[in-house]
Write a protein that holds these residues in place. Sequence first.
Motif, PDB file in Angstrom:
ATOM      1  N   VAL A   1      37.698  43.745  39.615  1.00 46.10           N
ATOM      2  CA  VAL A   1      37.592  42.292  39.683  1.00 46.10           C
ATOM      3  C   VAL A   1      38.952  41.656  39.434  1.00 46.10           C
ATOM      4  O   VAL A   1      39.614  41.958  38.433  1.00 46.10           O
ATOM      5  N   PHE A   2      39.354  40.756  40.327  1.00 44.54           N
ATOM      6  CA  PHE A   2      40.578  39.966  40.190  1.00 44.54           C
ATOM      7  C   PHE A   2      40.192  38.505  39.978  1.00 44.54           C
ATOM      8  O   PHE A   2      39.182  38.037  40.515  1.00 44.54           O
ATOM      9  N   ASP A   3      41.030  37.768  39.240  1.00 47.81           N
ATOM     10  CA  ASP A   3      40.718  36.372  38.940  1.00 47.81           C
ATOM     11  C   ASP A   3      41.333  35.407  39.945  1.00 47.81           C
ATOM     12  O   ASP A   3      41.700  34.285  39.615  1.00 47.81           O
ATOM     13  N   SER A   4      41.430  35.827  41.201  1.00 46.62           N
ATOM     14  CA  SER A   4      41.940  34.974  42.272  1.00 46.62           C
ATOM     15  C   SER A   4      41.407  35.490  43.603  1.00 46.62           C
ATOM     16  O   SER A   4      40.852  36.593  43.684  1.00 46.62           O
ATOM     17  N   VAL A   5      41.582  34.687  44.646  1.00 46.03           N
ATOM     18  CA  VAL A   5      41.261  35.126  45.999  1.00 46.03           C
ATOM     19  C   VAL A   5      42.479  35.867  46.535  1.00 46.03           C
ATOM     20  O   VAL A   5      43.551  35.286  46.683  1.00 46.03           O
ATOM     21  N   LEU A   6      42.337  37.139  46.820  1.00 48.38           N
ATOM     22  CA  LEU A   6      43.481  37.964  47.215  1.00 48.38           C
ATOM     23  C   LEU A   6      43.934  37.674  48.638  1.00 48.38           C
ATOM     24  O   LEU A   6      43.161  37.218  49.480  1.00 48.38           O
ATOM     25  N   SER A   7      45.186  38.005  48.897  1.00 53.26           N
ATOM     26  CA  SER A   7      45.754  37.865  50.236  1.00 53.26           C
ATOM     27  C   SER A   7      45.174  38.921  51.169  1.00 53.26           C
ATOM     28  O   SER A   7      44.583  39.918  50.732  1.00 53.26           O
TER      29      SER A   7
END
Length: 260
Positions: free
Chosen positions: A236-242
């Motif tokens: 899980v990442f706390d942003s919308v990934l590229s």
Amino acid sequence: MIGTTFGNSASSGGGFLPSDITGLKLWLDADAAYINSGSPSDADPVSTWTNKGTGTLNGTQSTAIAQPIWKSSGFGTNSKPYLDFDGTNSFLTLGTEYSKLPNHTVFIVVSTDVVGRGFPIAEYNSGGQALSTGLTYELFTANEFRGVIGNTTAATFMSSVSVQVFAINTPLIFSGQFTDGASSHVMKANGVNLTLNNSGTATNILDPASKSPMSIGRAGDFDGLYFNGKIAEIVVFDSVLSTDDIASMETYLNDKYAAY
């Protein structure tokens, strides 16, 4: 399969890892080093699944009857380790640290043992109330993958509708990208974008100022909707990934598990 040329997120010294991407909050990997302080035996109950991300909370379960089972091999073509959830009692709690992540990207490596509804990872309170913004995913039927997301006043079920049937006992790499307040989002299965039905409004939305417990293997703090299947990895990442970072993650996971 996606190619192995990575974007700027790749490490310069060799193979790509999820930790090469900024914003990694939760990384649960079923390798033995991260189960029960690094000394499990095959078929051991799991009391701790250690987080490799920047978050401070691990997946834990102190009640013996509710502990999932760790298997040292058998997941996918590459026979990787996994946690087995029984669909009746077993789950791990993550507390509220990872709740209410309105902008996030999640990857779930999973297979289901039954046709039916279950939550690999979810935020719900004990009354079965959903969240206003945050991280909730469920396998709903044999060919439907759901996420719940919304802005600070409402939430919507984002249900995938796919010609691909998510067969039981078949490794799947699911991903979801959500932005708080956005009208469209992205969910994928095995590298393929899923068509989403964004029209259904979630009921029993919590006050956005509150946070509900998050669990792996059931619907948060709600004693129901347990997941019956196998989970090998959650990231899980706390942003919308590229786009480049998404490609790097998909390649990393598929090289590891050979899901597609």
